[in-house]
Design a protein around this motif. Structure first.
Motif, mmCIF file in Angstrom:
data_model
loop_
_atom_site.group_PDB
_atom_site.id
_atom_site.type_symbol
_atom_site.label_atom_id
_atom_site.label_comp_id
_atom_site.label_asym_id
_atom_site.label_seq_id
_atom_site.Cartn_x
_atom_site.Cartn_y
_atom_site.Cartn_z
ATOM 1 N N ALA A 1 -3.543 -56.748 130.842
ATOM 2 C CA ALA A 1 -1.972 -57.090 131.478
ATOM 3 C C ALA A 1 -1.424 -56.798 132.678
ATOM 4 O O ALA A 1 -0.928 -57.023 133.559
ATOM 5 C CB ALA A 1 -1.830 -58.536 130.574
ATOM 6 N N ASN A 2 -0.659 -55.471 132.020
ATOM 7 C CA ASN A 2 0.014 -54.720 132.393
ATOM 8 C C ASN A 2 -0.236 -54.287 133.656
ATOM 9 O O ASN A 2 1.232 -53.683 134.807
ATOM 10 C CB ASN A 2 1.027 -53.684 131.428
ATOM 11 C CG ASN A 2 1.677 -54.567 130.171
ATOM 12 O OD1 ASN A 2 2.367 -55.715 129.951
ATOM 13 N ND2 ASN A 2 1.443 -54.111 128.654
ATOM 14 N N GLU A 3 -1.606 -54.006 133.780
ATOM 15 C CA GLU A 3 -1.907 -52.968 134.742
ATOM 16 C C GLU A 3 -2.240 -54.067 135.554
ATOM 17 O O GLU A 3 -1.938 -53.230 137.017
ATOM 18 C CB GLU A 3 -2.905 -52.126 134.350
ATOM 19 C CG GLU A 3 -2.430 -51.225 133.143
ATOM 20 C CD GLU A 3 -4.414 -50.283 133.306
ATOM 21 O OE1 GLU A 3 -5.100 -50.123 133.897
ATOM 22 O OE2 GLU A 3 -4.029 -49.169 132.192
ATOM 23 N N VAL A 4 -2.542 -55.312 135.665
ATOM 24 C CA VAL A 4 -2.640 -55.959 136.436
ATOM 25 C C VAL A 4 -1.688 -56.870 137.681
ATOM 26 O O VAL A 4 -2.454 -56.049 139.247
ATOM 27 C CB VAL A 4 -3.833 -57.443 135.899
ATOM 28 C CG1 VAL A 4 -3.488 -58.472 137.596
ATOM 29 C CG2 VAL A 4 -4.071 -57.916 134.939
ATOM 30 N N GLU A 5 -0.496 -56.511 137.631
ATOM 31 C CA GLU A 5 -0.288 -57.371 138.692
ATOM 32 C C GLU A 5 0.533 -55.536 139.608
ATOM 33 O O GLU A 5 0.294 -56.038 140.560
ATOM 34 C CB GLU A 5 1.806 -57.326 137.906
ATOM 35 C CG GLU A 5 1.543 -58.942 137.682
ATOM 36 C CD GLU A 5 2.606 -58.678 136.876
ATOM 37 O OE1 GLU A 5 3.846 -57.852 136.440
ATOM 38 O OE2 GLU A 5 3.417 -59.578 136.352
ATOM 39 N N PRO A 6 0.848 -53.962 138.771
ATOM 40 C CA PRO A 6 0.466 -53.426 139.929
ATOM 41 C C PRO A 6 -0.735 -53.233 140.743
ATOM 42 O O PRO A 6 -0.761 -52.510 142.095
ATOM 43 C CB PRO A 6 1.274 -51.787 139.239
ATOM 44 C CG PRO A 6 0.886 -52.370 137.774
ATOM 45 C CD PRO A 6 1.260 -54.046 137.841
ATOM 46 N N ASP B 1 3.641 -54.424 155.448
ATOM 47 C CA ASP B 1 4.744 -52.848 154.911
ATOM 48 C C ASP B 1 5.407 -53.946 153.037
ATOM 49 O O ASP B 1 6.285 -52.849 151.960
ATOM 50 C CB ASP B 1 5.848 -53.719 155.640
ATOM 51 C CG ASP B 1 5.538 -53.132 157.212
ATOM 52 O OD1 ASP B 1 4.788 -52.482 157.242
ATOM 53 O OD2 ASP B 1 6.016 -54.091 157.906
ATOM 54 N N CYS B 2 5.243 -54.663 153.002
ATOM 55 C CA CYS B 2 5.440 -55.434 151.220
ATOM 56 C C CYS B 2 4.414 -56.102 150.749
ATOM 57 O O CYS B 2 4.376 -57.539 151.732
ATOM 58 C CB CYS B 2 6.935 -55.679 151.724
ATOM 59 S SG CYS B 2 8.021 -55.553 150.357
ATOM 60 N N VAL C 1 6.298 -54.113 145.615
ATOM 61 C CA VAL C 1 6.532 -52.320 146.100
ATOM 62 C C VAL C 1 5.949 -52.000 148.119
ATOM 63 O O VAL C 1 5.977 -53.672 148.155
ATOM 64 C CB VAL C 1 4.522 -52.026 146.190
ATOM 65 C CG1 VAL C 1 4.472 -52.250 143.677
ATOM 66 C CG2 VAL C 1 3.901 -52.853 146.598
ATOM 67 N N GLY C 2 6.316 -51.633 148.192
ATOM 68 C CA GLY C 2 6.603 -51.612 149.665
ATOM 69 C C GLY C 2 8.402 -51.170 150.581
ATOM 70 O O GLY C 2 8.983 -51.326 149.231
ATOM 71 N N ASP C 3 8.333 -51.661 151.605
ATOM 72 C CA ASP C 3 9.704 -51.198 152.565
ATOM 73 C C ASP C 3 9.367 -52.394 152.148
ATOM 74 O O ASP C 3 9.241 -53.606 151.621
ATOM 75 C CB ASP C 3 9.068 -50.758 153.712
ATOM 76 C CG ASP C 3 8.256 -50.233 154.421
ATOM 77 O OD1 ASP C 3 8.886 -48.883 153.191
ATOM 78 O OD2 ASP C 3 8.090 -49.949 155.391
ATOM 79 N N GLY C 4 10.952 -52.746 151.128
ATOM 80 C CA GLY C 4 12.614 -54.000 151.026
ATOM 81 C C GLY C 4 11.831 -54.280 149.386
ATOM 82 O O GLY C 4 12.930 -55.051 149.905
ATOM 83 N N ARG D 1 2.652 -62.290 147.614
ATOM 84 C CA ARG D 1 3.268 -62.701 149.019
ATOM 85 C C ARG D 1 3.444 -61.308 149.765
ATOM 86 O O ARG D 1 3.875 -60.321 148.797
ATOM 87 C CB ARG D 1 4.796 -63.425 149.147
ATOM 88 C CG ARG D 1 5.553 -63.365 149.831
ATOM 89 C CD ARG D 1 7.014 -63.947 150.198
ATOM 90 N NE ARG D 1 7.663 -64.437 151.399
ATOM 91 C CZ ARG D 1 8.372 -63.095 152.159
ATOM 92 N NH1 ARG D 1 8.576 -62.433 151.328
ATOM 93 N NH2 ARG D 1 8.921 -64.521 152.929
ATOM 94 N N VAL D 2 2.778 -60.921 150.683
ATOM 95 C CA VAL D 2 3.301 -60.071 151.628
ATOM 96 C C VAL D 2 3.434 -60.317 152.815
ATOM 97 O O VAL D 2 3.439 -61.317 153.564
ATOM 98 C CB VAL D 2 1.271 -59.654 151.973
ATOM 99 C CG1 VAL D 2 0.427 -58.927 151.345
ATOM 100 C CG2 VAL D 2 0.585 -60.939 152.631
ATOM 101 N N THR D 3 3.609 -58.974 153.453
ATOM 102 C CA THR D 3 5.268 -59.115 154.337
ATOM 103 C C THR D 3 4.846 -57.878 155.772
ATOM 104 O O THR D 3 3.839 -56.696 154.897
ATOM 105 C CB THR D 3 6.418 -59.324 154.425
ATOM 106 O OG1 THR D 3 6.802 -58.253 153.760
ATOM 107 C CG2 THR D 3 6.379 -60.490 154.203
ATOM 108 N N ARG D 4 4.889 -57.722 156.408
ATOM 109 C CA ARG D 4 4.426 -56.402 157.764
ATOM 110 C C ARG D 4 5.017 -56.951 159.744
ATOM 111 O O ARG D 4 4.805 -57.799 159.560
ATOM 112 C CB ARG D 4 2.733 -56.116 158.118
ATOM 113 C CG ARG D 4 2.500 -58.007 158.732
ATOM 114 C CD ARG D 4 0.956 -56.677 158.801
ATOM 115 N NE ARG D 4 -0.090 -58.089 159.825
ATOM 116 C CZ ARG D 4 -1.378 -58.054 159.490
ATOM 117 N NH1 ARG D 4 -1.919 -57.012 158.595
ATOM 118 N NH2 ARG D 4 -2.057 -58.630 160.131
#
Length: 229
Positions: free
Chosen positions: A27-32, A45-46, A63-66, A106-109
């Motif tokens: 379970a600890n590997e799923v999120e990353p 980007d994030c 993870v990522g920018d910001g 959620r993802v952003t760019r």
């Protein structure tokens, strides 16, 4: 795969990512893994996960920018669908997190660099969330089941089978993984057709010699056993 109209690298990348996610039993590997896949497949980007807590959503991992700016941030759910500080294009889907807690992926760019998120990309995000939900569900079963080793073996076998279209490689993987499930002196897989067996894979062996007398004897015994049901 409605999100992709023609086969190609995008389909391969999506298939590999979802397969890797769905077959993860820790379970600890799923999120990353989920956030890295979302960032890579959607040119984000994030990427961040948000979990419901005391009536609002809070970000425990990003993870990522910001990313640092989002960690620990609390927000009403309706705000997450819109750009936050310095953000531009946003895509968000709901996801059932570990132990069935409700959350959001959620993802952003930057729209100037990658453009707004398309319908196909949002469908890809939904599929990634679904794969993560499968992984979390399997991880819970492993944690609570005395036969966790067997489930882990089945997942490993499924991953091996799904990773190739080479039938001989599939059979070698299956017969070798069977050694982890139960003890035996010799394991083999044969294709049975019209009363005869063709030995195609033997546990512990990279190749099969059809002229080996022992394998010919095994093929005959296998054909007899298959013939009598």
């Amino acid at each position: 795969l409605p999100a992709f109209h023609t086969p190609g690298p995008a389909v391969d990348a999506w298939f590999s990512a979802t397969l890797d996610l769905a077959s993860t039993l820790d379970a600890n590997e799923v999120e990353p893994k989920l956030l890295r896949a979302a960032t890579r497949l959607l040119n984000a980007d994030c990427a961040s996960l948000w979990q419901m807590h005391d009536g609002s959503l809070i970000c425990p991992i990003a993870v990522g920018d910001g990313a640092q700016r989002l960690l620990g941030r609390r927000s009403p759910g309706d705000e997450l669908a819109h750009p936050l500080d310095g953000e531009d294009s946003v895509a968000i889907v709901s996801v059932s997190l570990t132990f069935e807690a409700v959350g959001a992926l959620r993802v952003t760019r930057d729209s100037a660099a990658g453009g707004p998120y398309t319908v196909a990309e949002r469908e890809t995000l939904e599929r990634l969330a679904s794969a993560a939900e499968i992984a979390w569900r399997n991880a819970r079963q492993v944690a609570s089941n005395d036969r966790a080793r067997d489930l882990a073996l089945v997942m490993e076998m499924s991953r091996e089978i799904a990773s190739t279209l080479d039938l001989d490689r599939v059979m070698r993987s299956v017969v070798n993984l069977a050694m982890k499930a139960l003890p035996f002196d010799r394991g083999a897989i044969a294709l049975y057709e019209r009363g005869t067996c063709d030995i195609r894979a033997v546990a512990g062996a990279e190749t099969v010699d059809p002229d080996d007398p022992e394998l010919q004897d095994l093929a005959a015994r296998s054909a007899w056993a298959a013939g009598i049901g």
